[in-house]
Design a protein around this motif. Structure first.
Motif, short mmCIF file in Angstrom:
data_model
loop_
_atom_site.label_atom_id
_atom_site.label_comp_id
_atom_site.label_asym_id
_atom_site.label_seq_id
_atom_site.Cartn_x
_atom_site.Cartn_y
_atom_site.Cartn_z
N LEU A 75 -100.97 -44.12 69.50
CA LEU A 75 -100.03 -43.15 70.07
C LEU A 75 -100.75 -41.81 70.11
N ASN A 76 -100.73 -41.13 71.25
CA ASN A 76 -101.63 -40.00 71.43
C ASN A 76 -100.94 -38.73 71.95
N ARG A 77 -100.03 -38.21 71.14
CA ARG A 77 -99.49 -36.87 71.36
C ARG A 77 -99.55 -36.15 70.00
N PRO A 78 -100.74 -35.96 69.46
CA PRO A 78 -100.86 -35.43 68.10
C PRO A 78 -100.24 -34.06 67.91
N ASP A 79 -100.21 -33.26 68.97
CA ASP A 79 -99.61 -31.92 68.86
C ASP A 79 -98.10 -31.98 68.66
N ARG A 80 -97.49 -33.15 68.99
CA ARG A 80 -96.05 -33.35 68.80
C ARG A 80 -95.77 -34.45 67.78
N LEU A 81 -96.73 -34.69 66.90
CA LEU A 81 -96.63 -35.77 65.91
C LEU A 81 -96.30 -37.10 66.59
N ASN A 82 -96.85 -37.25 67.81
CA ASN A 82 -96.71 -38.48 68.60
C ASN A 82 -95.26 -38.81 68.93
N ALA A 83 -94.44 -37.77 69.11
CA ALA A 83 -93.06 -37.98 69.58
C ALA A 83 -93.11 -38.69 70.93
N VAL A 84 -92.21 -39.63 71.13
CA VAL A 84 -92.28 -40.47 72.33
C VAL A 84 -91.37 -39.96 73.44
#
Length: 258
Positions: free
Chosen positions: A19-28
């Protein structure tokens, strides 16, 4: 780093999905959920014999992206039916084993995704959080079923009603995760397990996944019937013949996943 919200790599039979949205703690987001579901099935279609699922950065998955969703009425049931439920079903129905490396917080739907793996490896500093009641919602992405079936009614209600963090050690004590390791070892431990699974008889492992899932809601007689059906299919597999031959020849088997 890429702009892709779900990263995929296939190596030596192991499909690594991040999962690759590290700036949003990988929020989906809805798009990310659709990509995750497609990537899980892609792994199976491309011949992966095990999946390793983890998150980029310091979190596994913080759940749904809530930015901009606090105003107006929303049909969240539709978002579950179109986005979250298909991901939970893919995690459940994939014909290959799944290892999740919970490298950081797994909250909301992220907890459901994390616990959807067959073998869950959790970093010591990570935690699970069914945060839904804190914002006026109910658990989703399969978390109700996964927690209740693994930890029981009392623990499921405690987690869901109070909406408090559960530490990695508490999660293991409750039977929700298989292993808790030092933070720096979570990925390597999960990779080692995934590689071991990828070298085993894939057809049998897929049936074991389905068999255990069915047993959770079946009688003994129904389970015996499922076991017989699966054993019949396994008995005709190339891997079974190889396993017996290797046992008799006192050598390590070389399974092909067929």
């Amino acid at each position: 780093m890429t702009d892709e919200t779900v990263l995929y790599a296939l190596d030596n039979g192991v499909a690594t999905i991040r999962l690759n949205r590290p700036d949003r703690l990988n929020a989906v987001t809805a798009e990310m959920l659709a990509l995750l579901r497609a990537t899980l099935w892609r792994a199976a279609d491309e011949g992966a014999r095990a999946v390793l699922l983890t998150g980029e950065g310091r979190g596994f998955c913080s759940g749904a992206e809530l930015s901009g969703r606090g105003e107006g009425s929303l049909d969240l049931g539709s978002s579950l039916e179109l986005g979250y439920n298909p991901v939970a079903e893919a995690l459940s129905k994939l014909p290959i084993p799944i290892v999740t490396a919970v490298n950081g917080p797994a909250a909301g739907a992220g907890a459901g995704i994390a616990l959807g793996g067959d073998i869950v490896v959790m970093a010591k500093s990570a935690y699970l959080l069914l945060a839904f009641s804190n914002i006026g919602l109910v658990p989703d992405c399969g978390a109700t079923w996964l927690v209740a079936k693994s930890a029981g009614r009392a623990k499921a209600l405690e987690m869901a009603l109070l909406g408090e963090k559960m530490s990695a050690q508490e999660a293991m004590d409750a039977g929700l995760v298989a292993r808790v390791v030092e933070d720096e070892a979570v990925l390597s431990t999960a990779q080692e397990i995934a590689a071991k699974l990828a070298a085993k008889p894939t057809l049998a492992l897929g049936m074991i996944r389905a068999q255990v899932k069915a047993a959770l809601n079946s009688t003994l007689s129904e389970t015996l019937s499922i076991e017989a059906t699966h054993q019949r299919r396994a008995g005709f597999s190339e891997d079974f013949r190889e396993g017996v031959a290797a046992f008799l020849q006192k050598r390590k088997p070389e399974f092909k996943g067929k």
